[in-house]
Design a protein around this motif. Structure first.
Motif: not given
Length: 228
Positions: A32-40, A10-22
């Motif tokens: 593009v944001s979601r793929f790059q967030v997961i990649s990093m 849940v923490i990892v999912w929330a962090v991913i979605e937070i940075f997708v928004i940012l």
């Protein structure tokens, strides 16, 4: 153990979605944001061409630095937590608090008012502190949806070959197209571009309204796509 993995997921999912928004608030597309967030976060796939959209933007670079560190530290946390669980038990209360805090931040960022505020903050930082040369090409040139940049390759069969731009683009001053430069090998031609004879092997960097560029250079663009 299963509870820990669930909470941590849940923490990892929330962090991913937070940075997708940012990242989206900086002008990056959601997909593009979601793929790059997961990649990093995972350290995989970040060498794609789209990573230049992150590296060429000062605010995105800072966000990306945090994600890379978070991903590296996350692995250490998992290993440490599993070790503690096997030895003396797991502190579920602290993990639940961390998960709740992360989800709360995500919920806060979903608010339109908060997103508008952050968008203004990001835009303000760019306008005050960032030099134009530090911005990616997309943020400098492609502010309007109808604009595009095209790196046009010239071949022997191209209509532009052995001709000048002034001879092809009649009344080019009135057109919604600008030729930024001609790349000829290692030489970049900027002076007298419109009166320079175009040669096979040249590359023209064009900027302007996409429909106008596609209409005027239709043959050469089709030829380039076939060759490439």
């Amino acid at each position: 153990m299963l509870l820990f993995l669930l909470i941590y997921s849940v923490i990892v999912w929330a962090v991913i979605e937070i940075f997708v928004i940012l990242f989206r608030l900086t002008g990056l597309k959601v997909e593009v944001s979601r793929f790059q967030v997961i990649s990093m976060m995972t350290g995989t796939g970040f060498t794609t061409a789209e990573s230049e959209l992150i590296l060429g933007h000062p605010i995105r670079r800072r966000l990306g630095s945090f994600l890379i560190l978070f991903g590296a530290l996350s692995l250490a946390v998992i290993i440490s937590s599993i070790s503690q669980f096997l030895s003396s038990g797991l502190r579920t209360k602290e993990i639940l608090l961390a998960a709740a805090a992360t989800v709360a931040v995500f919920g806060l960022l979903k608010l339109d008012s908060v997103q508008r505020l952050l968008a203004r903050v990001f835009a303000g930082k760019l306008s005050r502190k960032i030099e134009l040369a530090d911005l990616p090409i997309r943020d400098v040139f492609l502010k309007n949806k109808e604009d595009t940049l095209l790196n046009l390759h010239i071949y022997q069969d191209s209509e532009l070959a052995n001709r000048t731009l002034s001879g092809v683009l009649v009344n080019h001053v009135e057109l919604e197209i600008i030729v930024l430069f001609i790349q000829r090998g290692k030489v970049r031609i900027i002076k007298n571009i419109y009166d320079t004879t175009i040669q096979e092997g040249d590359q023209l960097l064009l900027f302007g309204v996409e429909k106008a560029i596609l209409a005027l250079f239709a043959h050469d663009i089709q030829l380039m796509e076939e060759k490439l």
